[in-house]
Write an enzyme that holds these catalytic residues in place. Structure first.
Site, PDB file in Angstrom:
ATOM      1  N   GLY A 102       0.865  -1.342  -0.058  1.00 47.14           N
ATOM      2  CA  GLY A 102      -0.018  -0.029  -0.071  1.00 47.14           C
ATOM      3  C   GLY A 102       0.823   1.440   0.085  1.00 47.14           C
ATOM      4  O   GLY A 102       0.258   2.334  -0.312  1.00 47.14           O
ATOM      5  N   GLU A 122       3.935   4.206   6.030  1.00 51.17           N
ATOM      6  CA  GLU A 122       3.041   3.432   5.867  1.00 51.17           C
ATOM      7  C   GLU A 122       1.920   4.002   5.072  1.00 51.17           C
ATOM      8  O   GLU A 122       1.719   5.513   5.292  1.00 51.17           O
ATOM      9  CB  GLU A 122       2.418   2.947   7.371  1.00 51.17           C
ATOM     10  CG  GLU A 122       1.138   2.131   7.612  1.00 51.17           C
ATOM     11  CD  GLU A 122       1.486   0.850   7.004  1.00 51.17           C
ATOM     12  OE1 GLU A 122       1.342   0.715   5.968  1.00 51.17           O
ATOM     13  OE2 GLU A 122       1.260   0.155   7.922  1.00 51.17           O
ATOM     14  N   ASP A 123       0.959   3.332   4.350  1.00 50.99           N
ATOM     15  CA  ASP A 123      -0.034   4.239   3.779  1.00 50.99           C
ATOM     16  C   ASP A 123      -1.079   4.618   4.522  1.00 50.99           C
ATOM     17  O   ASP A 123      -1.608   5.648   4.450  1.00 50.99           O
ATOM     18  CB  ASP A 123      -0.706   3.031   2.605  1.00 50.99           C
ATOM     19  CG  ASP A 123      -1.232   1.961   2.971  1.00 50.99           C
ATOM     20  OD1 ASP A 123      -1.075   1.453   4.386  1.00 50.99           O
ATOM     21  OD2 ASP A 123      -1.917   0.942   2.321  1.00 50.99           O
ATOM     22  N   ASP A 153      -5.342   2.446  10.587  1.00 53.69           N
ATOM     23  CA  ASP A 153      -6.381   2.409  11.326  1.00 53.69           C
ATOM     24  C   ASP A 153      -6.456   1.800  12.649  1.00 53.69           C
ATOM     25  O   ASP A 153      -6.241   2.505  13.726  1.00 53.69           O
ATOM     26  CB  ASP A 153      -7.505   1.710  10.380  1.00 53.69           C
ATOM     27  CG  ASP A 153      -7.153   0.346   9.700  1.00 53.69           C
ATOM     28  OD1 ASP A 153      -6.384  -0.278  10.313  1.00 53.69           O
ATOM     29  OD2 ASP A 153      -7.444   0.255   8.454  1.00 53.69           O
ATOM     30  N   LYS A 205      -6.700   7.130  10.932  1.00 54.52           N
ATOM     31  CA  LYS A 205      -8.132   7.217  11.150  1.00 54.52           C
ATOM     32  C   LYS A 205      -8.315   7.224  12.866  1.00 54.52           C
ATOM     33  O   LYS A 205      -8.298   6.035  13.218  1.00 54.52           O
ATOM     34  CB  LYS A 205      -8.948   5.748  10.711  1.00 54.52           C
ATOM     35  CG  LYS A 205      -8.969   5.646   9.161  1.00 54.52           C
ATOM     36  CD  LYS A 205      -9.642   4.482   8.810  1.00 54.52           C
ATOM     37  CE  LYS A 205      -9.762   4.152   7.424  1.00 54.52           C
ATOM     38  NZ  LYS A 205     -10.558   2.943   7.189  1.00 54.52           N
ATOM     39  N   PHE A 223     -13.715   2.910   4.306  1.00 47.66           N
ATOM     40  CA  PHE A 223     -13.129   1.949   3.690  1.00 47.66           C
ATOM     41  C   PHE A 223     -12.587   2.836   2.376  1.00 47.66           C
ATOM     42  O   PHE A 223     -13.367   3.214   1.627  1.00 47.66           O
ATOM     43  CB  PHE A 223     -13.603   0.788   3.261  1.00 47.66           C
ATOM     44  CG  PHE A 223     -12.817  -0.051   2.528  1.00 47.66           C
ATOM     45  CD1 PHE A 223     -11.657  -0.806   3.285  1.00 47.66           C
ATOM     46  CD2 PHE A 223     -13.071  -0.247   1.039  1.00 47.66           C
ATOM     47  CE1 PHE A 223     -10.887  -1.744   2.175  1.00 47.66           C
ATOM     48  CE2 PHE A 223     -11.773  -0.979   0.320  1.00 47.66           C
ATOM     49  CZ  PHE A 223     -10.865  -1.681   0.971  1.00 47.66           C
ATOM     50  N   VAL A 224     -11.080   3.051   2.150  1.00 51.39           N
ATOM     51  CA  VAL A 224     -10.744   3.760   1.134  1.00 51.39           C
ATOM     52  C   VAL A 224      -9.955   3.123   0.172  1.00 51.39           C
ATOM     53  O   VAL A 224      -9.127   2.166   0.607  1.00 51.39           O
ATOM     54  CB  VAL A 224     -10.144   5.234   1.446  1.00 51.39           C
ATOM     55  CG1 VAL A 224     -11.001   6.021   2.159  1.00 51.39           C
ATOM     56  CG2 VAL A 224      -8.990   4.875   2.523  1.00 51.39           C
ATOM     57  N   ASP A 265      -5.862  -0.445  -1.740  1.00 53.98           N
ATOM     58  CA  ASP A 265      -6.466  -1.352  -2.633  1.00 53.98           C
ATOM     59  C   ASP A 265      -7.867  -2.115  -1.992  1.00 53.98           C
ATOM     60  O   ASP A 265      -8.349  -2.036  -0.877  1.00 53.98           O
ATOM     61  CB  ASP A 265      -5.748  -2.275  -3.128  1.00 53.98           C
ATOM     62  CG  ASP A 265      -5.389  -3.686  -1.978  1.00 53.98           C
ATOM     63  OD1 ASP A 265      -5.837  -4.500  -2.089  1.00 53.98           O
ATOM     64  OD2 ASP A 265      -4.943  -3.050  -0.869  1.00 53.98           O
TER      65      ASP A 265
END
Length: 183
Positions: A48, A102-103, A106, A134, A155-156, A162
């Site tokens: 990611g 990190e992408d 959460d 998040k 959720f993105v 992805d």
């Protein structure tokens, strides 16, 4: 594009690339200022964070190296709660200034596990840079040092993120459109 469809899900534009770029440039500026006289090792969490890391590293004006790890904790659009290491760090990080890229953070399970692992290897310093954070979903007490954008718990996909392996290639970030159920 305002809307996209990936497999069985529809997504709407959530964060345009201009906002993403501005957030990344801000993180690069913070890192350049904080580490002005130091050499860095960036540890990129695949898959990611590949687009975030590529854009971020363009703005880093310090001597640095890049290494990669591959972890997984998702199945489709749901977190499994179990962090699997697919490709581990092979680089010696003892006495190095390490920044994990990190992408998205959460729940914090993935990043906490990676930080614990890397701390045990003797880094001189260890910080975390994430494109998306998040806060409503975050379950840990660990500080996230560099945050591009705080987002709601949706959720993105896009810009490296992805859904079942698809959607990473979009330059914008899109959020899932929840289907309304009728009674």
């Amino acid at each position: 594009m305002r809307r996209i469809k990936i497999q069985d899900k529809e997504f709407k534009l959530f964060v345009p690339f201009a906002n993403i770029k501005r957030a990344i440039d801000n993180i690069a500026m913070q890192i350049n200022n904080e580490y002005a006289d130091k050499e860095l090792l960036f540890v990129v969490v695949l898959n990611g964070a590949f687009m975030f890391s590529a854009e971020l590293l363009k703005g880093i004006k310090l001597p640095s190296r890049v290494s990669f790890v591959k972890l997984s904790s998702y199945d489709g659009s749901n977190t499994t709660g179990v962090v699997k290491e697919i490709i581990g760090l092979t680089e010696d990080i003892k006495d190095k200034h390490v920044i994990i890229i990190e992408d998205i953070v959460d729940t914090g399970n993935t990043i906490e596990g990676l930080v614990k692992q890397l701390k045990s290897k003797g880094a001189a310093s260890l910080k975390v840079a994430t494109l998306l954070f998040k806060p409503q979903a975050y379950l840990k007490n660990m500080k996230i040092d560099y945050v591009g954008l705080e987002i709601v718990n949706e959720f993105v996909i896009g810009f490296g993120l992805d859904y079942n392996g698809y959607g990473r290639n979009y330059e914008n970030i899109y959020s899932l459109i929840e289907k309304k159920t009728s009674n």
